[in-house]
Motif scaffolding. Structure first.
Motif, PDB file in Angstrom:
ATOM      1  N   GLY A  78       1.632  12.912   0.902  1.00 39.57           N
ATOM      2  CA  GLY A  78       0.434  13.230   0.128  1.00 39.57           C
ATOM      3  C   GLY A  78      -0.804  12.608   0.731  1.00 39.57           C
ATOM      4  N   VAL A  79      -0.722  11.337   1.109  1.00 40.77           N
ATOM      5  CA  VAL A  79      -1.850  10.639   1.718  1.00 40.77           C
ATOM      6  C   VAL A  79      -2.048  11.092   3.165  1.00 40.77           C
ATOM      7  CG1 VAL A  79      -2.708   8.372   2.421  1.00 40.77           C
ATOM      8  CG2 VAL A  79      -1.580   8.659   0.193  1.00 40.77           C
ATOM      9  N   ALA A 150       4.749  -0.387  -5.235  1.00 42.14           N
ATOM     10  CA  ALA A 150       5.365   0.410  -4.171  1.00 42.14           C
ATOM     11  C   ALA A 150       4.372   1.361  -3.520  1.00 42.14           C
ATOM     12  CB  ALA A 150       6.546   1.201  -4.744  1.00 42.14           C
ATOM     13  N   ALA A 151       3.450   1.908  -4.319  1.00 42.63           N
ATOM     14  CA  ALA A 151       2.540   2.936  -3.798  1.00 42.63           C
ATOM     15  C   ALA A 151       1.475   2.352  -2.870  1.00 42.63           C
ATOM     16  CB  ALA A 151       1.875   3.670  -4.959  1.00 42.63           C
ATOM     17  N   GLY A 152       0.914   1.197  -3.227  1.00 36.80           N
ATOM     18  CA  GLY A 152      -0.176   0.628  -2.431  1.00 36.80           C
ATOM     19  C   GLY A 152       0.191   0.404  -0.968  1.00 36.80           C
ATOM     20  N   MET A 155       0.712   3.722   0.827  1.00 36.79           N
ATOM     21  CA  MET A 155      -0.557   4.391   1.132  1.00 36.79           C
ATOM     22  C   MET A 155      -1.174   3.799   2.401  1.00 36.79           C
ATOM     23  SD  MET A 155      -2.326   4.581  -2.642  1.00 36.79           S
ATOM     24  CE  MET A 155      -3.842   5.323  -2.009  1.00 36.79           C
ATOM     25  N   ALA A 156      -1.140   2.473   2.507  1.00 39.10           N
ATOM     26  CA  ALA A 156      -1.696   1.816   3.700  1.00 39.10           C
ATOM     27  C   ALA A 156      -0.954   2.264   4.949  1.00 39.10           C
ATOM     28  CB  ALA A 156      -1.609   0.301   3.534  1.00 39.10           C
ATOM     29  N   PHE A 157       0.368   2.348   4.844  1.00 32.07           N
ATOM     30  CA  PHE A 157       1.177   2.797   5.980  1.00 32.07           C
ATOM     31  C   PHE A 157       0.832   4.235   6.360  1.00 32.07           C
ATOM     32  CE2 PHE A 157       5.131   4.781   7.585  1.00 32.07           C
ATOM     33  CZ  PHE A 157       5.345   3.986   8.696  1.00 32.07           C
ATOM     34  N   ALA A 158       0.727   5.104   5.344  1.00 34.48           N
ATOM     35  CA  ALA A 158       0.435   6.520   5.604  1.00 34.48           C
ATOM     36  C   ALA A 158      -0.943   6.705   6.225  1.00 34.48           C
ATOM     37  CB  ALA A 158       0.544   7.314   4.302  1.00 34.48           C
ATOM     38  N   GLY A 238      -1.101  -4.508  -1.936  1.00 38.43           N
ATOM     39  CA  GLY A 238      -1.036  -3.108  -1.518  1.00 38.43           C
ATOM     40  C   GLY A 238      -2.397  -2.442  -1.583  1.00 38.43           C
ATOM     41  N   TRP A 239      -3.147  -2.716  -2.655  1.00 35.78           N
ATOM     42  CA  TRP A 239      -4.504  -2.156  -2.794  1.00 35.78           C
ATOM     43  C   TRP A 239      -5.383  -2.623  -1.632  1.00 35.78           C
ATOM     44  CZ3 TRP A 239      -7.114   0.666  -6.842  1.00 35.78           C
ATOM     45  CH2 TRP A 239      -8.493   0.784  -6.633  1.00 35.78           C
ATOM     46  N   ILE A 240      -5.349  -3.926  -1.347  1.00 31.14           N
ATOM     47  CA  ILE A 240      -6.192  -4.473  -0.264  1.00 31.14           C
ATOM     48  C   ILE A 240      -5.822  -3.840   1.077  1.00 31.14           C
ATOM     49  CG2 ILE A 240      -6.742  -6.574   1.034  1.00 31.14           C
ATOM     50  CD1 ILE A 240      -6.380  -8.124  -1.597  1.00 31.14           C
TER      51      ILE A 240
END
Length: 252
Positions: A78-79, A150-152, A155-158, A238-240
């Motif tokens: 998705g990302v 898990a998502a944060g 997302m950074a990886f993607a 994860g957000w950061i």
């Protein structure tokens, strides 16, 4: 005008309306099949674990594993697609939508997906008679925190990769091993010491412990505040990481 992050959420939900059929099996059918085949089927040979029938004991683990996998999987292609193929995030950058709005909108979308799956699973678990505690109402909150944790990072990886083949490595070496050894199917105490420490480091184990405590009325392995604090740490980190990765990708 709505908040930019809400506008981002609306955009993702509009896309989901066209793609929802692809998620029916993984969101709703697969957890039910796990509950029946492993919980009821294998559970007939296992007997009891920690004083509960194996079906009751494994249900919270399957729920947490489902949440973990939905949050991780939704945050991969998705990302990646919106960076590499569609250019959705690049388009948003040309508007008043900030990078934080993009991340917040995506995480809200993940929470909507997770909440739908959690509500459906709890209804099935109730029909199976696996809910034993009035604290079950906290399960959606626990699962939301696990999903953010898990998502944060995903997302950074993607946002960092340029080849979607890396998602296969992520699934094989992170998502699947974590699901297998984080206390979902058997107690972590059965693992060798080194593997046990790896299980403690994963956010899934903490989600499993909290969900199990809320659905069975048992005390988690660690104090509840420690489990919640650890999941919050994953969510914030994860957000950061996602924000740094998004800024670098959109600046390139």
């Amino acid at each position: 005008m709505v908040q930019p992050s809400v506008a981002v959420l609306e955009r993702h939900m509009l896309l989901y309306r066209r793609l929802w059929k692809a998620s029916v099996f993984s969101f709703f059918a697969l957890p039910y099949l796990f509950l029946v085949s492993i919980g009821a089927g294998v559970g007939g040979y296992v007997g009891e674990v920690d004083g509960f029938a194996y079906l009751d004991w494994i249900a919270p683990g399957i729920l947490a594993a489902t949440v973990y996998q939905i949050a991780a999987n939704e945050s991969t292609y998705g990302v990646y697609t919106d960076f590499e193929w569609v250019g959705g995030f690049h388009t948003m950058r040309g508007t008043r939508v900030s990078i934080r709005d993009m991340i917040a909108g995506w995480l809200m979308y993940v929470l909507v997906m997770v909440t739908m799956a959690v509500v459906a699973f709890l209804a099935i678990a109730w029909m199976f008679g696996t809910l034993h505690s009035p604290w079950v109402w906290t399960v959606p909150l626990i699962c939301a925190l696990l999903a953010l944790g898990a998502a944060g990072p995903t997302m950074a990886f993607a946002a960092c990769i340029r080849n979607d083949g890396y998602f296969e490595l992520l699934t094989r070496f992170v998502v699947i091993p974590t699901t297998l050894f984080a206390g979902v199917f058997f107690p972590v105490s059965e693992l060798p010491e080194g593997f046990r420490q790896l299980a403690y480091a994963s956010p899934l184990w903490h989600g499993v412990e909290l969900s199990r405590g809320a659905m069975l009325g048992t005390s988690p392995a660690w104090p509840v505040a420690w489990h919640i604090g650890y999941l919050l740490l994953w969510a914030v980190a994860g957000w950061i990481c996602a924000e740094v990765a998004f800024r670098r990708r959109l600046a390139s």
